[in-house]
Design an enzyme around this catalytic site. Structure first.
Site, short mmCIF file in Angstrom:
data_model
loop_
_atom_site.label_atom_id
_atom_site.label_comp_id
_atom_site.label_asym_id
_atom_site.label_seq_id
_atom_site.Cartn_x
_atom_site.Cartn_y
_atom_site.Cartn_z
N HIS A 307 56.90 15.64 -14.83
CA HIS A 307 56.83 17.08 -14.55
C HIS A 307 56.22 17.77 -15.76
CE1 HIS A 307 58.02 21.13 -13.36
NE2 HIS A 307 58.22 20.63 -12.16
N ASP A 364 60.60 16.01 -5.86
CA ASP A 364 59.99 15.34 -4.70
C ASP A 364 60.44 13.90 -4.53
OD1 ASP A 364 57.29 17.28 -5.69
OD2 ASP A 364 58.25 17.45 -3.73
C1 SDX Z 1 56.05 19.55 -8.19
O1 SDX Z 1 54.99 22.85 -11.67
C2 SDX Z 1 56.02 22.79 -10.91
O2 SDX Z 1 57.03 23.46 -11.16
C3 SDX Z 1 55.88 21.88 -9.71
C4 SDX Z 1 57.13 21.72 -8.85
C5 SDX Z 1 57.52 23.01 -8.16
O3 SDX Z 1 58.69 23.14 -7.79
O4 SDX Z 1 56.60 23.84 -7.92
O5 SDX Z 1 58.21 21.26 -9.64
C6 SDX Z 1 56.87 20.70 -7.73
O6 SDX Z 1 54.86 19.60 -8.07
C7 SDX Z 1 56.72 18.38 -8.87
C8 SDX Z 1 55.71 17.32 -9.36
C9 SDX Z 1 55.34 16.44 -8.17
N1 SDX Z 1 54.23 15.53 -8.55
C10 SDX Z 1 54.42 14.21 -8.67
O7 SDX Z 1 55.50 13.65 -8.56
C11 SDX Z 1 53.14 13.43 -8.90
C12 SDX Z 1 53.36 12.41 -10.02
N2 SDX Z 1 53.51 13.11 -11.28
C13 SDX Z 1 52.34 13.35 -12.06
O8 SDX Z 1 51.12 13.37 -11.48
C14 SDX Z 1 52.57 14.24 -13.28
O9 SDX Z 1 53.74 13.86 -13.85
C15 SDX Z 1 52.57 15.75 -13.07
C16 SDX Z 1 51.32 16.18 -12.38
C17 SDX Z 1 53.76 16.15 -12.28
C18 SDX Z 1 52.64 16.38 -14.44
O10 SDX Z 1 51.49 16.04 -15.09
P1 SDX Z 1 51.22 16.54 -16.59
O11 SDX Z 1 52.26 17.46 -17.08
O12 SDX Z 1 49.80 17.01 -16.65
O13 SDX Z 1 51.45 15.26 -17.42
P2 SDX Z 1 50.29 14.33 -17.91
O14 SDX Z 1 49.41 14.01 -16.76
O15 SDX Z 1 49.70 14.96 -19.14
O16 SDX Z 1 51.10 13.01 -18.30
C19 SDX Z 1 51.62 12.83 -19.59
C20 SDX Z 1 51.67 11.30 -19.73
C21 SDX Z 1 50.32 10.63 -19.43
O17 SDX Z 1 50.29 9.42 -20.13
P3 SDX Z 1 49.54 9.36 -21.58
O18 SDX Z 1 48.14 9.91 -21.38
O19 SDX Z 1 50.39 10.22 -22.51
O20 SDX Z 1 49.54 7.90 -21.96
O21 SDX Z 1 52.59 10.76 -18.77
C22 SDX Z 1 51.90 9.95 -17.85
C23 SDX Z 1 50.42 10.30 -17.96
O22 SDX Z 1 49.60 9.18 -17.60
N3 SDX Z 1 52.43 10.23 -16.52
C24 SDX Z 1 52.71 9.32 -15.60
C25 SDX Z 1 53.25 10.03 -14.53
N4 SDX Z 1 53.28 11.34 -14.82
C26 SDX Z 1 52.76 11.46 -16.06
N5 SDX Z 1 52.54 7.98 -15.59
C27 SDX Z 1 52.95 7.34 -14.46
N6 SDX Z 1 53.50 7.96 -13.37
C28 SDX Z 1 53.66 9.29 -13.38
N7 SDX Z 1 54.17 9.89 -12.33
#
Ligand code: SDX
Length: 429
Positions: A307, A364
């Site tokens: 998140h 989710d």
């Molecule tokens: C919702 O914003 C809100 O409030 C949203 C929400 C709401 O109520 O409105 O809470 C609802 O959208 C919840 C999120 C649902 N999405 C998912 O579950 C999809 C999977 N999660 C990701 O795509 C991700 O975690 C996000 C999009 C939710 C957040 O992305 P960020 O903050 O941009 O984080 P990032 O992409 O910069 O990741 C940081 C690191 C990265 O690795 P490094 O580059 O540091 O090595 O964490 C890793 C990412 O690769 N990472 C994950 C991951 N999420 C982040 N690696 C594997 N699996 C994951 N799910």
């Protein structure tokens, strides 16, 4: 005298004092509006991870402590003691309603649950297997064509009526889209039922026999709607505010919000979680998918994990997780997918990659398991999220129109394209 932060440009020695905007809770914000004029710089924050786009009284999140407040009330208290209509009132108007205020609001919502008959024919125009979110976006955007007599965004009565209409009609449109996708006849909203019961009836009742609302299902939906109602400036709410900042009508704003929520990185994640769990299939394959989630060369991410704001357990996920067990037990369902989800969570939370990145299950991760137990099809999961989030979207839309210094949203950029160059005639290229 407001506090300021002094910025000194080491290149020129120039300096400026930027005012701080103080919050009730959370970090103060540096007001950077005069930075370009005084020091000639933009700020750069492509994911808006460190940028406050507005000031709001509606919802507060502390991502490190896993705190979520709607108008100051903790989400776990609202989940335990309130109902979705009361939470919608709270988000829109700022305080919990008296008995009379609640009855007035609930009655007003019930009086706006129907849609123009033309909407049903509009839905007939979609291919039978169109994704319900596509239908929702199309129909909601079209509502401005039915209510052009109350679209004066500078008229508070029109704004309030539009907000009520959106909350009231979203379940009706969602159910119509669902019925269209399975070829069943439309069911009109029964205003004698409460919000969650009405939706269940419109989705699952059939003309050929009486339909009995399952109280466990209605209670579960009510709780899921409370948990999904608002979440400060998430991608879809920010979209609604950006479209709203142009003076667009609320139906156009909410249709844009639906589009943003549909993405798998946002509200589409609940649908993606179920597909992921289906693909994993068995606990033995969890390590393989954990490895894929960690592999930078593999686009696979663990859906339902991580998140932007929560670097602790999403408080909503904790509530939904325990509700999963209760609903499955009450409905007498033994869903191996829940066991798989819990094993996936256990392994992930022990893994250094997830620990150091503070990747926890989000709202989710478990919600889809409950929707599945309620016989809601996977392609309707984000529609359920939309029904709930409509309350938050219209609350923010109302707030932005009540904010005196609201301006059209117009971010700048860091331009990295070509410098000026002259046109080259075709025969010289
Ligand atoms: C919702 O914003 C809100 O409030 C949203 C929400 C709401 O109520 O409105 O809470 C609802 O959208 C919840 C999120 C649902 N999405 C998912 O579950 C999809 C999977 N999660 C990701 O795509 C991700 O975690 C996000 C999009 C939710 C957040 O992305 P960020 O903050 O941009 O984080 P990032 O992409 O910069 O990741 C940081 C690191 C990265 O690795 P490094 O580059 O540091 O090595 O964490 C890793 C990412 O690769 N990472 C994950 C991951 N999420 C982040 N690696 C594997 N699996 C994951 N799910």
């Amino acid at each position: 005298m407001s506090k300021t932060v002094q910025i000194i440009d080491p290149q020129t020695g120039k300096q400026t004092d930027l005012p701080l905007r103080e919050p009730t809770l959370g970090a103060p914000a540096i007001e950077i509006a005069k930075l370009p004029r005084e020091l000639g710089y933009w700020t750069y924050d492509p994911g808006f991870g460190a940028t406050a786009s507005c000031q709001s009284d509606i919802t507060y999140i502390d991502g490190d402590k896993g705190i979520l407040l709607y108008r100051g009330y903790p989400i776990d208290q609202l989940a335990e003691k309130s109902n979705f209509m009361e939470v919608a009132y709270l988000l829109l108007y700022g305080d919990l309603p008296s008995q009379r205020e609640f009855e007035c609001f609930d009655r007003e919502v019930r009086q706006h649950t129907m849609v123009h008959e033309a909407v049903r024919y509009f839905l007939e125009g979609f291919h039978y297997d169109a994704h319900p979110m596509a239908m929702l976006m199309g129909v909601v955007g079209s509502l401005a064509g039915f209510y052009h007599d109350s679209l004066d965004m500078f008229n508070p009565a029109d704004r309030n009526l539009s907000a009520i209409r959106m909350i009231a009609k979203m379940p009706t449109i969602a159910a119509l889209a669902y019925r269209r996708s399975i070829g069943w006849p439309a069911v009109y909203p029964k205003n004698s039922l409460d919000f969650s019961e009405r939706l269940l009836d419109m989705m699952f009742s059939v003309p050929s026999e009486p339909y009995e609302i399952n109280p466990v299902a209605a209670k579960a939906l009510n709780l899921l709607f409370i948990l999904h109602a608002d979440h400060e400036q998430n991608a879809s709410t920010s979209t609604v505010r950006l479209v709203g900042s142009t003076g667009a009508n609320p139906y156009a704003c909410v249709a844009a919000g639906i589009g943003a929520l549909w993405g798998p990185a946002h509200g589409g994640a609940n649908e993606a979680v179920l597909k992921m769990l289906d693909e994993i299939g068995h606990v033995d394959r969890v390590p393989e998918f954990i490895a894929r989630a960690k592999d930078k060369d593999d686009p696979f991410r663990l859906m339902g994990f991580g998140h932007r704001v929560y670097k602790n357990y999403d408080p909503r996920a904790a509530i939904i997780r325990s509700m999963c067990h209760e609903v499955l037990n009450d409905l007498g369902i033994d869903d191996p997918m829940l066991d798989l989800a819990m094993e996936l969570e256990r392994i992930a939370l022990e893994d250094e990659y997830f620990i150091e990145r503070k990747l926890y299950p989000n709202v989710d991760f478990y919600s889809g398991i409950i929707y599945k137990a309620l016989n809601i099809p996977v392609n309707m999961f984000t529609v359920m999220f939309t029904i709930a989030r409509t309350a938050g979207w219209v609350a923010h839309w109302l707030e932005q129109h009540e904010t005196p210094d609201a301006r059209i949203g117009r971010p700048r950029q860091v331009y990295t394209g070509h410098d000026t160059r002259d046109y080259v005639p075709m025969d010289q290229r």
